[in-house]
Design a protein around this motif. Structure first.
Motif, mmCIF file in Angstrom:
data_model
loop_
_atom_site.group_PDB
_atom_site.id
_atom_site.type_symbol
_atom_site.label_atom_id
_atom_site.label_comp_id
_atom_site.label_asym_id
_atom_site.label_seq_id
_atom_site.Cartn_x
_atom_site.Cartn_y
_atom_site.Cartn_z
ATOM 1 N N SER A 847 40.853 42.758 43.826
ATOM 2 C CA SER A 847 42.059 43.573 43.675
ATOM 3 C C SER A 847 42.141 44.262 42.314
ATOM 4 N N ASN A 848 41.214 43.939 41.416
ATOM 5 C CA ASN A 848 41.183 44.635 40.113
ATOM 6 C C ASN A 848 39.785 45.177 39.855
ATOM 7 N N SER A 849 39.193 45.723 40.889
ATOM 8 C CA SER A 849 37.774 46.069 40.774
ATOM 9 C C SER A 849 37.526 47.257 39.859
ATOM 10 N N ASN A 850 38.578 47.916 39.438
ATOM 11 C CA ASN A 850 38.390 49.020 38.498
ATOM 12 C C ASN A 850 38.386 48.549 37.050
ATOM 13 N N VAL A 851 38.595 47.271 36.856
ATOM 14 C CA VAL A 851 38.686 46.753 35.491
ATOM 15 C C VAL A 851 37.473 45.879 35.210
ATOM 16 N N LYS A 852 37.015 45.952 33.950
ATOM 17 C CA LYS A 852 35.856 45.136 33.577
ATOM 18 C C LYS A 852 36.330 43.837 32.945
ATOM 19 N N PHE A 853 35.704 42.764 33.362
ATOM 20 C CA PHE A 853 36.114 41.449 32.868
ATOM 21 C C PHE A 853 34.932 40.675 32.323
ATOM 22 N N THR A 854 35.244 39.758 31.444
ATOM 23 C CA THR A 854 34.291 38.712 31.074
ATOM 24 C C THR A 854 34.819 37.420 31.704
ATOM 25 N N PRO A 855 33.986 36.395 31.826
ATOM 26 C CA PRO A 855 34.498 35.122 32.359
ATOM 27 C C PRO A 855 35.661 34.608 31.517
ATOM 28 N N ARG A 856 35.567 34.805 30.192
ATOM 29 C CA ARG A 856 36.650 34.331 29.319
ATOM 30 C C ARG A 856 37.947 35.091 29.599
ATOM 31 N N ALA A 857 37.813 36.388 29.848
ATOM 32 C CA ALA A 857 39.022 37.178 30.123
ATOM 33 C C ALA A 857 39.685 36.686 31.406
ATOM 34 N N ILE A 858 38.869 36.384 32.400
ATOM 35 C CA ILE A 858 39.430 35.885 33.674
ATOM 36 C C ILE A 858 40.079 34.511 33.462
ATOM 37 N N ALA A 859 39.361 33.662 32.709
ATOM 38 C CA ALA A 859 39.911 32.316 32.475
ATOM 39 C C ALA A 859 41.233 32.403 31.723
ATOM 40 N N ARG A 860 41.326 33.328 30.799
ATOM 41 C CA ARG A 860 42.585 33.472 30.049
ATOM 42 C C ARG A 860 43.725 33.871 30.995
ATOM 43 N N ILE A 861 43.413 34.787 31.893
ATOM 44 C CA ILE A 861 44.462 35.228 32.833
ATOM 45 C C ILE A 861 44.863 34.055 33.743
ATOM 46 N N MET A 862 43.883 33.312 34.205
ATOM 47 C CA MET A 862 44.179 32.167 35.076
ATOM 48 C C MET A 862 44.951 31.080 34.319
ATOM 49 N N HIS A 863 44.805 31.077 32.982
ATOM 50 C CA HIS A 863 45.534 30.108 32.161
ATOM 51 C C HIS A 863 46.821 30.694 31.579
ATOM 52 N N GLY A 864 47.074 31.977 31.867
ATOM 53 C CA GLY A 864 48.311 32.588 31.371
ATOM 54 C C GLY A 864 48.326 32.843 29.877
ATOM 55 N N ILE A 865 47.162 33.213 29.321
ATOM 56 C CA ILE A 865 47.129 33.541 27.891
ATOM 57 C C ILE A 865 46.786 35.021 27.735
ATOM 58 N N GLY A 866 47.601 35.719 27.004
ATOM 59 C CA GLY A 866 47.319 37.121 26.720
ATOM 60 C C GLY A 866 46.276 37.231 25.625
ATOM 61 N N SER A 867 45.576 38.354 25.586
ATOM 62 C CA SER A 867 44.614 38.592 24.507
ATOM 63 C C SER A 867 44.691 40.078 24.157
ATOM 64 N N PRO A 868 44.077 40.504 23.043
ATOM 65 C CA PRO A 868 44.261 41.905 22.633
ATOM 66 C C PRO A 868 43.884 42.923 23.718
ATOM 67 N N ALA A 869 42.820 42.665 24.470
ATOM 68 C CA ALA A 869 42.418 43.646 25.484
ATOM 69 C C ALA A 869 43.090 43.419 26.837
ATOM 70 N N TYR A 870 43.618 42.245 27.037
ATOM 71 C CA TYR A 870 44.300 41.914 28.303
ATOM 72 C C TYR A 870 45.678 41.337 27.978
ATOM 73 N N PRO A 871 46.581 42.191 27.502
ATOM 74 C CA PRO A 871 47.868 41.673 27.012
ATOM 75 C C PRO A 871 48.721 41.085 28.127
ATOM 76 N N SER A 872 49.524 40.131 27.764
ATOM 77 C CA SER A 872 50.362 39.473 28.778
ATOM 78 C C SER A 872 51.369 40.474 29.356
ATOM 79 N N SER A 873 51.759 41.485 28.571
ATOM 80 C CA SER A 873 52.724 42.459 29.087
ATOM 81 C C SER A 873 52.187 43.126 30.359
ATOM 82 N N THR A 874 50.884 43.292 30.446
ATOM 83 C CA THR A 874 50.287 43.895 31.635
ATOM 84 C C THR A 874 49.878 42.831 32.649
ATOM 85 N N TRP A 875 49.197 41.816 32.154
ATOM 86 C CA TRP A 875 48.521 40.906 33.078
ATOM 87 C C TRP A 875 49.387 39.769 33.592
ATOM 88 N N SER A 876 50.523 39.556 32.953
ATOM 89 C CA SER A 876 51.371 38.485 33.482
ATOM 90 C C SER A 876 51.977 38.894 34.825
#
Ligand SMILES: Nc1ncnc2c1ncn2[C@@H]1O[C@H](COP(=O)(O)OP(=O)(O)OP(=O)(O)O)[C@@H](O)[C@H]1O
Length: 909
Positions: A847-876
């Motif tokens: 469902s987000n196939s237009n976005v590039k991810f690293t495993p860490r970026a995915i794990a952060r989202i699954m853990h509910g942690i925002g990061s500079p490139a994947y901010p919680s304002s968008t990804w939460s």
């Protein structure tokens, strides 16, 4: 569900509803091992784990196109070609971690908060016509609680004098008072101490002075009469208008010390005996006896031996440098991590000790005045931030003009990455550097909270011999400790506060993690709360850890932890705010699994992958030319997004590149590098004829909407001057009405010393180091959680302890923890897998196939942690945000890696 309404189609999730129950507890993990050395083990061959880089399939269309794609990292120059590495440019890849990446079982560094800055360079630049160098200060990042003093020139009540002169942040005592009164003062807490120094405090509200509680206080009325004869006044105010007036002696006046103090100092100079030191203690502070460890430490320092001092919070560490400071001939530099802490310590200096501070929010005049006083020898104790040691001009004062007798490293655990509060800027405080730059022989490192591993790394960095370690128990025995597991913390806390002994406590601090007494508050309001609390006008303060540091309110009768602290160090630091008057203080800790899981996720928010480190290094060295005098810069905000790396992590890496085994670069004070300029009087071309800097600006600028936009380091490099000199020059042109300009984009600035010969090895080394820090952080949290569980659970069952014995149980546990990291049972509560995890990640990727991810970026989202490139304002907004908080972060990363490989249809080599 709201989260689903605008989410990513992930309602087709394979996940069942969240299970409110935590997974079953796992048996205790084997004890951790001490840290290994971080020498590069990389071969000259490129590491295979760097090689797997994937690109996600681009979808033809998606309803989630709204979600911002991660910005593409594109280094301008590729410093070293690595032909067999897939090019990172154009793909947002992910890094596959080696299976050998096990948690490193050591204590860790918390908080990579950024602070750096310092002076601008003051070297003269050679502009053809206009050049007026001046001492400028670059703003440093302020701490959360800051009451930055500014002297405003106002008399105390009862005084007939007025002084409008602006003076630096100096607190000096010149009117001797009977020592016995000093003792009384110290019992009334730091606020009263402030008045005793001759200050009265007033608050300004909307520019108007208000009567302050301190002004009315009984103590002030007494002290006012005593200090009436003081000669000069100023006022101290924070950056948002909290005003405290300080009496200052006139510039010309030399401090006059009480005769008994002078006599006591001379006696110690003649003979450093216990008797003479006690006499000096009495004369300076009015105290009759040294506390445990103090005399030993003072004698060691007076014998010129660098010393490591570990005393509990509130045990009186400050006195251990203050007494040597008055006895030794030169200046004592005290390095502190926070401006608020420095201000607090400055206030607490006995008035016979001349003190000053150099801080970020001082104006150039104030700082210059402080330095002038340092040079004329009228300051004995100077508080500075570690970032000052970046500045060559600051250092040159001490290497040439003023002799430094002692360097004190306060909160010395910040030196160690294995502490709970590592600060990259503290890495600068190595003995070799201090000796070379300041010519200082004696260093005193002080901390209340350090494990054996942390101590070893501090002592090695500061070259303190193991025979010079003074270490007393890290927990005072007047603290009554208790712990409870709570499913309704608010209800339980209110009940606790209404029951004995908490009901009778004079002052209470409640420590929270996620909401705080200062969240969303102005600094002025925060300072006022702190003052009201210290003056016993507020009984309970709900606060975060920032409130604890430096608070020396003696009668805090209870400390309640509403949330689990992140480490036992943090816990000890916070309970250390209680019972500083020696009386019993009650400390209760509530803990719950939800908070634990939340904190556990947050421990991964600073982590980075090898791929990101490699890209970062490419960028750092991209600007290299044959000229090593060139100043390079890295704009913090954009680089942070580009590498998905927090600013503090970038600073940590840059500091390591400067201070690691090989020096690759030389860090300079931070600058705002983008300048937008308008010409007003003379035409740009005419001005350029007379001024080489303007000519260079015209050459290097882009014209946007009639304005000249340029990069300060680029222009400065092109004419061979320092960026700071160019900034000074622009200021002069502005003062003459020739130009107006705005600066933006704070950046790290540095000069390249050496380009790494093997990027892969360096990448591997740095990544490994950061990973170990991340794992340590996790381990520290687990040790804290396990200790709480131990006290309410295991201890009761196995040792037959009851609630009344919790103090002993927890104390023992804490002592074991600080004694050696290796023998503590630490629970690992995290789940290692979930049957739905892979399926959910798959849905998320689709469902987000237009976005590039690293495993860490995915794990952060699954853990509910925002990061500079994947901010919680968008990804939460995604349905999966924080869904796998109970599954170990590394396990989620591994699952993400596997799914990413499936998704791109490739397999790892
Ligand atoms: N020998 C002594 N006798 C009585 N009081 C003392 C003695 N030494 C220090 N104190 C008082 O103890 C209090 C705490 O001292 P200080 O602030 O130096 O503690 P600390 O160890 O630096 O604590 P923290 O780590 O929390 O900052 C101060 O009010 C100080 O005046």
């Amino acid at each position: 569900m709201d989260a689903d309404s605008d989410s990513d189609g992930s309602h087709i999730s394979a996940t069942p509803p969240r299970d409110p129950l935590p997974p079953p507890r796992l048996p205790p993990q084997p004890p951790p091992k001490p840290p290994t050395s971080y020498k590069s083990t990389a071969s000259t061959k490129r590491s295979s784990h760097l090689d797997i880089i994937f690109k996600l399939k681009k979808p033809s269309s998606s309803k989630h196109d709204k979600i911002e794609p991660v910005p593409e990292p594109e280094p301008k120059v590729k410093p070293i070609q690595q032909p067999d590495l897939p090019s990172p440019v154009g793909n947002f890849p992910f890094q596959i971690r080696r299976p050998s990446d096990q948690p490193h079982p050591i204590s860790i560094g918390r908080s990579l908060e950024t602070l750096p800055a310092g002076f601008f360079s003051t070297r003269r630049a050679s502009f053809s016509k206009i050049c007026k160098p001046s001492l400028n200060f670059e703003p440093e990042t302020l701490p959360e609680i800051t009451a930055e003093p500014k002297i405003n020139g106002s008399d105390g009540p009862g005084s007939t004098k007025t002084c409008n002169k602006k003076l630096p942040n100096l607190i000096r005592g010149d009117v001797p008072l009977p020592p016995v009164k000093l003792q009384k003062r110290s019992e009334e807490g730091n606020f009263v101490r402030l008045n005793f120094n001759g200050y009265k405090r007033k608050f300004t509200a909307k520019g108007k002075k208000m009567n302050s509680y301190s002004y009315k206080s009984k103590y002030f009325k007494r002290s006012k009469r005593r200090v009436k004869s003081e000669v000069d006044t100023g006022s101290l105010c924070d950056e948002e208008g909290l005003v405290s007036e300080i009496k200052l002696q006139s510039k010309a006046e030399k401090p006059s010390r009480c005769e008994s103090v002078e006599a006591a100092i001379s006696a110690v100079r003649n003979e450093v005996s216990d008797e003479n030191l006690v006499r000096l203690l009495k004369a300076l502070y009015g105290y009759d006896l040294f506390r445990d460890g103090q005399l030993e430490a003072i004698k060691m320092i007076l014998a010129g031996k660098s010393t490591m001092l570990v005393l509990p919070t509130g045990a009186g560490k400050s006195l251990c440098y203050q007494i040597p400071a008055v006895v030794l001939p030169g200046i004592t530099l005290v390095v502190s991590p926070l401006v608020a802490l420095m201000i607090d310590q400055l206030k607490q200096l006995p008035r016979m000790i001349q003190g000053g501070l150099l801080s970020s929010s001082q104006g150039p005049e104030e700082a210059a005045e402080t330095l002038r006083m340092v040079q004329e020898g009228s300051i004995k104790v100077l508080f500075v931030s570690p970032e000052r040691f970046l500045n060559a001009d600051f250092l040159s004062i001490f290497s040439t003009l003023t002799s430094v007798s002692l360097v004190v490293v306060d909160e010395a655990h910040c030196v160690s990455e294995w502490s709970h509060n590592f600060r990259p800027s503290y890495m600068r405080l190595r003995a070799s550097l201090l000796r070379a730059k300041l010519n200082v022989e004696c260093i005193l490192a002080m901390t209340a909270t350090a494990t054996t591993t942390t101590l070893q790394s501090i002592m090695s960095a500061l070259e303190i011999s193991s025979t010079n370690l003074i270490q007393k128990s890290q927990v005072r025995d007047n603290l009554r400790l208790s712990v409870s597991l709570s499913s309704n913390r608010m209800k339980d806390m209110l009940k606790l506060m209404k029951s004995s002994p908490f009901l009778g406590a004079q002052s209470i601090i409640v420590y929270c993690k996620f909401q705080s007494y200062h969240s969303g508050m102005l600094a002025r309001d925060r300072s006022r709360i702190q003052e009201l609390f210290c003056a016993n006008k507020i009984r309970v303060v709900v606060a975060t850890v920032a409130f604890g540091m430096g608070i020396d309110k003696r009668d805090v009768g209870a400390v309640i932890h509403y949330s689990l602290p992140e480490s036992l160090e943090e816990y000890v630091q916070e309970i250390g705010r209680g019972g500083r008057d020696g009386r019993l203080s009650y400390c209760h800790l509530f803990f719950d699994d939800v908070t634990y899981y939340k904190l556990r996720s947050l421990m991964h928010s600073d982590g980075v992958d090898e791929f990101a480190v490699n890209k970062f290094l490419c960028q750092v060295f991209a600007d290299d030319t044959s000229s090593h005098r060139k100043v390079c810069s890295l704009v913090k905000e954009s680089a942070s997004r580009k590498f998905d790396m927090k600013e503090e992590v970038m600073l940590t890496l840059l500091t390591h590149l400067e201070l690691g085994e090989t020096q690759y670069l030389h860090l300079l004070p931070q600058l705002n590098v983008t300048c937008t300029l308008n010409f007003h009087k003379t035409s740009p071309m005419l001005l350029a004829d007379k001024d080489t800097a303007v000519a260079a600006i015209l050459k290097k600028s882009e014209i946007k909407q009639g304005q000249y936009v340029f990069d300060i380091p680029t222009v400065a490099n092109s004419i061979g001057v320092a960026p700071g000199d160019l900034s000074n020059h622009l200021q002069n042109l502005k003062a003459k009405g020739e130009i107006t300009y705005e600066l933006k984009d704070p950046a790290y600035c540095y000069k390249i010393v050496k380009v790494p010969s093997d990027f892969c090895s360096l990448t591997e080394l740095l990544t490994r180091w950061l990973l170990d820090i991340e794992n340590c952080k996790v381990w520290k949290l687990d040790a804290m959680y396990s200790s709480a569980v131990f006290v309410v659970d295991t201890c009761e069952k196995t040792h037959d302890c009851n609630v009344a014995q919790q103090t002993t149980c927890l104390q023992e546990r804490i002592l074991d923890y600080f004694k050696g990291d290796n023998n503590l049972d630490v629970l690992d509560k995290m789940g290692q897998n979930s049957p739905f995890l892979r399926a959910d990640i798959k849905v998320f990727l689709q469902s987000n196939s237009n976005v590039k991810f690293t495993p860490r970026a995915i794990a952060r989202i699954m853990h509910g942690i925002g990061s500079p490139a994947y901010p919680s304002s968008t990804w939460s907004r995604t349905h999966f945000w924080g869904r796998y908080i109970q599954i170990d972060f590394k396990a989620v990363m591994n699952a993400a890696k596997a799914e990413l490989m499936n998704f791109v249809g490739k397999d790892a080599p």
